[in-house]
Design an enzyme around this catalytic site. Structure first.
Site, PDB file in Angstrom:
ATOM      1  N   GLU A 167      -0.822  -0.654  13.531  1.00 16.43           N
ATOM      2  CA  GLU A 167      -2.092  -0.404  12.853  1.00 16.43           C
ATOM      3  C   GLU A 167      -3.279  -0.829  13.730  1.00 16.43           C
ATOM      4  O   GLU A 167      -4.318  -0.195  13.732  1.00 16.43           O
ATOM      5  CB  GLU A 167      -2.110  -1.212  11.554  1.00 16.43           C
ATOM      6  CG  GLU A 167      -3.372  -1.073  10.737  1.00 16.43           C
ATOM      7  CD  GLU A 167      -3.233  -1.709   9.371  1.00 16.43           C
ATOM      8  OE1 GLU A 167      -2.392  -2.618   9.220  1.00 16.43           O
ATOM      9  OE2 GLU A 167      -3.955  -1.285   8.447  1.00 16.43           O
ATOM     10  N   GLU A 178       0.872  -1.179   0.000  1.00 14.96           N
ATOM     11  CA  GLU A 178       0.000   0.000   0.000  1.00 14.96           C
ATOM     12  C   GLU A 178       0.905   1.224   0.000  1.00 14.96           C
ATOM     13  O   GLU A 178       1.181   1.786  -1.024  1.00 14.96           O
ATOM     14  CB  GLU A 178      -0.963   0.002   1.193  1.00 14.96           C
ATOM     15  CG  GLU A 178      -2.134  -0.942   0.994  1.00 14.96           C
ATOM     16  CD  GLU A 178      -3.315  -0.617   1.896  1.00 14.96           C
ATOM     17  OE1 GLU A 178      -3.903   0.468   1.756  1.00 14.96           O
ATOM     18  OE2 GLU A 178      -3.647  -1.475   2.730  1.00 14.96           O
TER      19      GLU A 178
HETATM   20  C1  BGC Z   1      -4.960   1.534   5.229  1.00 13.21           C
HETATM   21  C2  BGC Z   1      -5.557   2.455   6.248  1.00 13.21           C
HETATM   22  C3  BGC Z   1      -6.665   3.168   5.557  1.00 13.21           C
HETATM   23  C4  BGC Z   1      -7.673   2.113   5.280  1.00 13.21           C
HETATM   24  C5  BGC Z   1      -9.000   2.568   4.813  1.00 13.21           C
HETATM   25  C6  BGC Z   1      -5.992   0.506   4.924  1.00 13.21           C
HETATM   26  O1  BGC Z   1      -5.588  -0.495   4.127  1.00 13.21           O
HETATM   27  O2  BGC Z   1      -3.763   1.014   5.626  1.00 13.21           O
HETATM   28  O3  BGC Z   1      -4.768   3.038   7.117  1.00 13.21           O
HETATM   29  O4  BGC Z   1      -7.129   4.302   6.161  1.00 13.21           O
HETATM   30  O5  BGC Z   1      -7.171   1.102   4.478  1.00 13.21           O
HETATM   31  O6  BGC Z   1      -9.843   2.063   5.673  1.00 13.21           O
END
Ligand code: BGC
Length: 930
Positions: free
Chosen positions: A788, A515
């Site tokens: 996270e 990501e």
């Molecule tokens: C990200 C988050 C992001 C989210 C959306 C994830 O995969 O890492 O931090 O805000 O997707 O819900």
């Protein structure tokens, strides 16, 4: 406060009062200010968002800022004068702009009033000030500013690249992913006075002149913007690298974010040909100029040592392909190919980079090394970090070295599941037996552990083999919060590491998996804390330009910026970053430019919100209270938490409306205000009636902490109803044994609401909780960054089985705002800290806390110690501000200010710049409630 000043006052008796070491000193002088009387010159002179003496600046009408010297006799600025000229000599003779003496207390963001600067223009500037007694300061030191290339028309060079990568040749992914090497030779006939290299890439570049790196510490330039809208250009002073005679300008080039994939979209990986654009401008002592631009005369090769480069996947380096001297003269490039050119399109704006590039800022030595099996060595850097390693390892010719990475281990096992499809692996293929010295160039990742296999196994692995090179956008990290509690300090440190690693040209969600995107929701919950910890105004305001560029015609804000098609909808709480971030930045800086630049975007986002209204509610999609612990919902849905989605979307619409109204008020856009207020009041009614019953319980869905936090934090109900909502929130908290039950959206609101309502005892309680879910839970389980998830890892059970499990996500680091605004109690009472509130909160968990914040006026510092109920507080108030110290928890009769008792006073208002010491006793009931 108003400050007035007349010229006559300067000639009258002038007195100044200063507080030195707790003693009030008064000094008076009569007559005009002679040179000897002049006050010290202003300091910390900057243009724009914190640039000092920039080269390649981006604004044609720069903003000027300074601070009053801390040793000046006066406390306040009553007037200033700015002069701008083409050269230092010109300041006394012929200015480009002279503001004249302007009666004003403003010391920041003062807009240049002369004719707009052109590309390349160089100028100098200085400022002097007058204090409240009419005392004039000396002129500041002369500062310089030089602009970059502001317009596409300034470029004579063209985009160039290797012919094999031309799309008409239908190049394979492999060809497009192979870095290119580009070079040109040229002669300079005269003595060189000055030279600038303007350069950028569709992709990533590393520039060289005459065999030397132009910017050894700059990495991953030009950074990441919406490439089909705008590409940032870098400006380098290369005068000292050039010589009269033969010279070489060269660059290596890779795909980076431009042609690499987003997420696991393999079909998009390395589909675009990287291209370089360079323009070297040399001015000779005789006044003549010569320009060397990238064009078809350049030579290109893909036979260099870096044979593969990808931000997610890693790099492949083949030593046998090293080309000694390739970026210097006397190199035989006869087997290189002629570069192909592409025109500069008028639709893609080339603009000077508006914040510092990513640089290597720190080197971390390995703290431990071990061999899990024969021929494999694992190195621990002791810190989850972002960047690349420098490897100095024994190798054997033709024996491939493989380098793998992990953010964490569990019981010695390498954890790579959370990289998902990102391979995060480098390969080094030596051609010579000996010591390899290798640092990957065009890739980066989050990691703490490095696993090396394929090294010369006759050598015993040693810690010196691996050093971690930390990379981030090169702003100053100022985080200074410190306390008597080691776990709290560790948490604070972890949060700063989260900031460091994820401020990687854009605000990333995470730095490791497939990501690493500019997710807007994460950004909005971390913007304010980040400003307390680092000089990141320029970073944020640059990213907001990208956000503006990505906004749809219907006002839609993509989920992550820059946007590449992967997940394509808008989410409440995420898109609302476009109102929250500018408003927060304005609060902290006092710079209304950030509101003016983003106002149209804010309004557009409101239109989009409105388009999602159906009858009595917003139906905008939302990620919800993302990663809320203990969700009732199951499966994939669980990630979105239990708080009713339509409530979240309607509440955020109201919040964005309020912030846009605030912005309109600051900017004086009167005609916009009334209609927005009308919509807001209607929305508030809808929130009350659609989502809550008579008892103010959610009509549908699950009762959550966040279901009360939204109306409380966004001020959606009248005061009496807010009281009920707050009581419900406290019940919810009590039910959870005072643990949080909030995700990304709710967590910052929980702290805000408890703090605003005077329940700092509960914030302390949450902050010092050891059990799940809590911040210390991660510290107790060995975290060196912010995770996270509240439960990304436990020492006992290992990693959370979810693939989406970053160990470096800054969102929950939002709590660090409370370190500064709550524990130290530093808050702006006026935008930009012209008036400062100091309202520290004491808790029995802490004996001591200290820290400071660099406001636009200077440093505000707070330090307190607590022994039993006795508290000693010291506060430094910067020049040109006034402060209020608010200590409702201290017993009034025992308050002391500068050694003198202040009876019946727990609000110290209108405090002038200086240092204050306050001693008091905590009220027993106040203290015990903690
Ligand atoms: C990200 C988050 C992001 C989210 C959306 C994830 O995969 O890492 O931090 O805000 O997707 O819900």
């Amino acid at each position: 406060m108003t400050l007035s000043f007349t010229r006559a006052a300067a000639l009258a008796v002038a007195c100044s009062v200063s507080l030195v070491g707790g003693t009030l000193l008064a000094s008076c002088s009569s007559g005009g200010a002679s040179k000897a009387d002049q006050q010290p010159a202003p300091v910390v002179l900057e243009v724009g968002e914190g640039f000092s003496n920039p080269i390649g600046y981006y604004e044609s009408t720069p903003r000027f800022s300074w601070q009053l010297a801390s040793d000046g006799a006066g406390h306040y600025q009553s007037a200033y004068q700015i002069q701008v000229a083409a050269s230092a000599e010109g300041l006394d003779r012929e200015t480009l702009w002279d503001s004249g003496k302007v009666v004003s207390a403003q010391t920041s963001w003062i807009r240049y009033g002369g004719a707009p600067f052109d590309s390349r223009q160089q100028a100098v500037w200085r400022v002097r000030t007058w204090d409240e007694n009419g005392q004039m300061s000396r002129w500041s030191e002369v500062q310089s500013i030089e602009l970059g290339l502001l317009s596409n028309d300034d470029w004579q060079g063209q985009w160039i690249g290797h012919p094999d990568t031309e799309l008409s040749q239908q190049p394979s992914v492999q060809v497009l992913a192979t870095p290119q090497y580009l070079r040109t030779e040229f002669a300079l006939e005269s003595a060189i006075k000055k030279a600038r290299l303007y350069i950028t890439a569709k992709g990533l570049f590393k520039p060289f002149i005459n065999g030397q790196q132009v910017a050894p510490d700059d990495v991953m330039t030009p950074g990441w913007t919406p490439y089909d809208e705008r590409i940032e250009t870098l400006t380098y002073d290369v005068t000292s690298l050039l010589k009269t005679g033969d010279n070489v300008l060269a660059a290596s080039l890779a795909g980076g974010w431009y042609s690499g994939r987003v997420a696991d979209l393999m079909a998009l990986d390395h589909q675009l040909p990287p291209r370089l654009l360079a323009q070297l401008e040399v001015t000779f002592s005789n006044g003549e100029r010569q320009i060397i631009g990238s064009d078809a005369s350049w030579k290109a090769s893909q036979q260099g040592p870096i044979q593969f480069a990808s931000t997610y996947d890693g790099e492949r380096y083949e030593q046998r392909l090293e080309m000694a001297g390739w970026s210097d003269s006397n190199f035989d490039d006869s087997d290189w190919q002629q570069a192909v050119v592409e025109p500069i399109l008028p639709t893609i704006k080339l603009a000077p980079k508006r914040h510092a590039p990513i640089r290597i800022t720190q080197a971390i030595p390995a703290i431990e090394v071990w061999q899990p099996s024969e021929g494999v060595a694992v190195f621990d850097l002791g810190q989850n970090m972002v960047g690349v390693p420098r490897l100095q390892i024994p190798v054997r010719a033709d024996q491939q070295v493989t380098i793998r990475y992990a953010e964490a281990l569990h019981k010695g096992e390498f954890y790579t599941d959370n990289y998902r499809s990102a391979k995060v692996t480098d390969h080094y293929i030596p051609s010579v037996t000996g010591t390899a010295d290798y640092t990957p160039t065009f890739t980066y990742r989050g990691f703490r552990y490095v696993e090396i296999s394929g090294f010369d196994a006759s050598q015993k692995p040693s810690q010196e083999w691996v050093t971690g090179l930390v990379q981030h956008s090169d702003f100053e990290i100022r985080a200074s919060f410190e306390s008597s509690h080691s776990k709290l300090n560790k948490l604070a440190d972890n949060i700063v590491w989260g900031l460091r690693g994820n401020f990687y040209d854009i605000p990333l969600d995470c730095p490791q998996r497939d990501e690493r995107l500019g997710w807007t929701g994460d950004a909005q919950v971390f913007v304010t804390p980040s400003m307390y910890m680092a000089d990141v105004y320029g970073f944020w305001s640059a990213w907001l330009q990208s956000v503006r560029e990505e906004q749809g015609d219907d006002g839609k804000i993509p989920l992550y910026i820059p946007f590449v098609e992967w997940i394509n909808f808008a989410s409440s709480g995420w898109g609302d970053a476009v109102t929250i971030i500018p408003w927060q930045l304005y609060q902290l800086t006092g710079d209304d430019t950030i509101l003016r630049d983003n106002y149209a975007m804010m309004k557009g986002w409101l239109d989009y919100h409105q388009s999602q209204m159906k009858d009595d509610r917003s139906t905008m999609m939302t990620f919800g209270d993302w990663l809320q612990p203990y969700p009732v919902a199951e499966g994939k849905k669980a990630n979105r938490g239990d708080t009713e989605f339509d409530l979240i979307s309607t509440a955020f619409y109201a919040h964005s409306l309020q912030l846009t109204i605030n912005a309109a008020e600051v900017l004086g856009y009167q005609q916009d205000i009334a209609p927005m207020k009308q919509t807001l009041s209607k929305l508030k009614g809808l929130v009350r009636n659609t989502f809550y019953d008579q008892e103010l319980k959610p009509k549908t869905g699950v009762e959550t902490q966040t279901s009360y936090l939204l109306p409380l934090a966004f001020d959606l109900f009248n005061p009496a109803v807010q009281e009920v909502a707050f009581a419900h929130l406290l019940e919810q908290l009590a039910k959870a044994d005072n643990h949080l039950r909030t995700g990304f959206l709710g967590t910052p609101l929980l702290i805000q609401v408890l703090h605003e309502r005077g329940r700092d005892d509960l914030v302390y309680d949450l902050l010092f909780k050891e059990s799940y879910p809590s911040w210390f839970y991660s510290v107790n389980n060995g975290a060196t960054t912010t995770w996270e998830r509240w439960n990304s890892y436990t020492l006992k059970d290992g990693f959370n089985p979810q693939g989406m499990n970053s160990l470096n996500h800054y969102a929950y680091g939002t709590v660090s705002r409370y370190f500064y605004e709550g524990i130290l109690g530093i808050q702006p009472l006026q935008p930009g800290f012209k008036e400062i509130l100091i309202a520290p909160k004491f808790g029995q968990q802490l004996d001591q806390a200290s820290g400071d914040y660099q406001t636009p006026h200077g440093d505000v510092a707070v330090s307190w110690q607590r022994t039993g109920r006795a508290v000693e507080l010291s506060v430094t108030v910067p020049k040109n501000t006034q402060a209020t110290i608010e200590l409702p928890q201290l017993q009034r009769t025992s308050l002391q200010v500068n050694g003198e008792a202040v009876v019946n006073e727990n609000q110290l208002q209108g405090l002038k710049p200086g240092t204050y010491r306050v001693v008091g006793q905590l009220q027993p009931e106040q203290f015990l409630s903690n």
